[in-house]
Each structure stands twice: as structure tokens, then as C-alpha cells.
Design an enzyme around this catalytic site. Sequence first.
Site, PDB file in Angstrom:
ATOM      1  N   SER A  64      36.248  36.623  46.683  1.00  0.00           N
ATOM      2  CA  SER A  64      35.226  36.262  45.563  1.00  0.00           C
ATOM      3  C   SER A  64      36.045  34.294  45.362  1.00  0.00           C
ATOM      4  O   SER A  64      36.370  33.768  44.410  1.00  0.00           O
ATOM      5  CB  SER A  64      36.393  36.671  44.039  1.00  0.00           C
ATOM      6  N   LYS A  67      33.684  31.576  44.613  1.00  0.00           N
ATOM      7  CA  LYS A  67      33.624  31.266  42.704  1.00  0.00           C
ATOM      8  C   LYS A  67      34.212  30.339  42.578  1.00  0.00           C
ATOM      9  O   LYS A  67      33.118  29.317  41.697  1.00  0.00           O
ATOM     10  CB  LYS A  67      34.653  32.061  41.966  1.00  0.00           C
ATOM     11  N   TYR A 188      24.873  37.110  42.734  1.00  0.00           N
ATOM     12  CA  TYR A 188      26.305  37.344  42.594  1.00  0.00           C
ATOM     13  C   TYR A 188      26.826  38.260  43.987  1.00  0.00           C
ATOM     14  O   TYR A 188      27.724  37.811  45.132  1.00  0.00           O
ATOM     15  CB  TYR A 188      26.866  37.891  41.032  1.00  0.00           C
ATOM     16  N   TYR A 240      43.314  36.642  40.274  1.00  0.00           N
ATOM     17  CA  TYR A 240      43.533  37.788  38.715  1.00  0.00           C
ATOM     18  C   TYR A 240      44.628  37.280  37.625  1.00  0.00           C
ATOM     19  O   TYR A 240      44.673  36.818  37.007  1.00  0.00           O
ATOM     20  CB  TYR A 240      43.373  39.084  39.669  1.00  0.00           C
ATOM     21  N   VAL A 258      39.163  39.494  47.660  1.00  0.00           N
ATOM     22  CA  VAL A 258      39.520  40.532  48.079  1.00  0.00           C
ATOM     23  C   VAL A 258      39.418  41.070  49.722  1.00  0.00           C
ATOM     24  O   VAL A 258      40.092  42.036  50.182  1.00  0.00           O
ATOM     25  CB  VAL A 258      38.728  42.179  47.166  1.00  0.00           C
TER      26      VAL A 258
HETATM   27  N1  GLU Z   1      32.986  41.653  45.691  1.00  0.00           N
HETATM   28  C1  GLU Z   1      33.644  41.680  44.167  1.00  0.00           C
HETATM   29  C2  GLU Z   1      33.380  42.953  42.780  1.00  0.00           C
HETATM   30  O1  GLU Z   1      32.122  41.438  41.995  1.00  0.00           O
HETATM   31  C3  GLU Z   1      34.699  40.949  43.677  1.00  0.00           C
HETATM   32  C4  GLU Z   1      35.080  40.748  44.766  1.00  0.00           C
HETATM   33  C5  GLU Z   1      36.584  40.080  44.442  1.00  0.00           C
HETATM   34  O2  GLU Z   1      37.346  40.071  43.757  1.00  0.00           O
HETATM   35  O3  GLU Z   1      37.425  38.907  45.746  1.00  0.00           O
HETATM   36  O4  GLU Z   1      33.298  43.685  42.139  1.00  0.00           O
END
Ligand code: GLU
Length: 304
Positions: A64, A67, A188, A240, A258
Amino acid sequence: MKDYQSLLEEIYAQLKSSVGLGQVADYIPALAAVSPDKFAIAIETVDGQQFQVGDAQERFSIQSISKVFNLTLGMKLSGDTLWQRVGVEPSGNPFNSLIQLELNKGIPRNPFINAGALVIIDSLLDSLEQPNKEMLNFVRKLRCQDVFYDDLVAASERETAFTNLALANYMKGQNNLRHAVQDVLEVYCYQCAINMSCAGLARSFLYLANGGVVPASGEVMVASNQAKRINALMMTSGFYDEAGEFAYRVGLPGKSGVGGGIVAVVPGELSIAVWSPELNDHGNSVRGIMALEEFTSLTGRSVF
Ligand code: GLU
């Protein structure tokens, strides 16, 4: 000029044996297979000094953290119109919450939860023919050449994307996605599968420590007030539903993934990246947060 090398070595030695405090992400095999012992810290300053310790040259899945790159390019291409489709408030809920999206009528709370990132990617599809390729070019302009997609991770993301599909479908139903759900999801999944090293991450985020300008090339990636906004969003929403805890303990804008990576910036001075794969219950690197907390406590380099 500051010499951070001995400080990084001190933090590394202090935390080297701090393993077993969290869980390596296991929702896909490619992440579950990463050794929990991996540990790296890297700093690069806006005047080009580099300091590294541990596995700082080894590439890992930044997940993430990408992002932030997506948002930067999205802001560059679409400007303020983005904010009609995605908010700027912390979510305080899990990053893939369906309940929250429904309560917010398909307008994601911020660009760093999954729904928000899907909207940003949808906006990129308006103007980019080959978004995945363009994104790698974008990171290379940030002076990080060592950046690649991990096809295995991308394929696993696709195979397990049930909740992301639900988020995208809901937003499509609420007229907040312009492109086909499958097309948005495909990009994505690749964005979750970017591999970079800690050293590369620290270098690539320098534009956010430098008012939107890549220090080494002078290239303007975003206007300075857009860089300010990206940093503000990282501070309020980059971790998060644990952004408050990170601000409290570390006090820097940053973003985690993650894969166990965290990158943070000290505006005007440097960017610092940490990699340690064991995650806490919120999905943030346990030892990564400890290392950054030590860094800002010992140096006084937080934004507060
Ligand atoms: N790949 C994960 C997902 O879209 C998100 C990864 C993250 O939050 O680092 O569920």
C-alpha cells in the site's frame, strides 16, 4: 551536515532481536514466505547523503505504500476535481471496510484506504494508456531505478481480491467509478505488487520532503501545496486505523504497507524507510514503528 550512520547502527543493534512480536502477512503465499528476520533502515537527505543498515538493498513488496505514488500522479493529472470523489478524513476503520463505504454513499474517506485507491486508479485510467508502465516511469523519475512489478504477487492479489471487488462494485453502483471494475482492479493488483528496496523507497520519497521537487534533478512532481496536502494525508491516514498511534509515537507523515515497509519524511530534511515484515493487528510493521519511534526520540526530528 548530519551523520546518521552511527545512529542507524545503534537503533539496528537495539532492535535486531525484536522478532516474534507480530505476524508476517499471510493472505497470499508470496508474502507469507518472507523471512520475519528481515530488517533494514535507510535514510536519504535532500542534499543527497545516504545512510543504510541491514537488508537495505533487498527489494520487497511495498504494497500500500504505492498508494502515495498513485495519489501523487492522480493529483498531478486531475487536480482538485479528485476531491469530489474521495475524502480527506481518517477512516478509523479497517482499510477494506465495506460498512464505512456504504455509510459514506460510495465516497471513500481518504485515498489510502482500498476504496480510495481504487477511485484514484480509476482517475488515472482517464488519461493514461498504460498506467502500470507509467507508474514505474514515475518512480524512476523519483531517481529510483530499482523498481519492478512482482507478477506472482499481482496474480495472487487478483485471485484473492474478493473484498476489493466488492468495494469497486459498490462504488460502480454509486457512480463513483467511470471505468470497468475489472480494469480498475487489474491496475490496483499491480500497484500492490511493486517491489523496491528500503534504500530506493527512502530516495523516492524525497520529493515529499522537498516541497514536491526531486532534489537531485529539480523536477517538479507536484506543486508545493499539493506536496503539503499529500504529507497531511499521510499523517492523518497513512497507517490504516492506527494513524493516531503513529503520529503519537513517531510524529512524522508516512505510509505503511503489509509487506512490512514504512516510509516517512522529515519535511525540509530527509526521508527514512524501514522494512521489517512482522505486522501488528492493524497491519503495520511492529519493529518498523519501534525503529522510527527511536529515530524521532533520539534526534528530535519530528514535525512536532
Ligand atoms: N494488497 C492489499 C489489499 O488490497 C493491501 C495491501 C496493504 O494494505 O499494504 O488487500
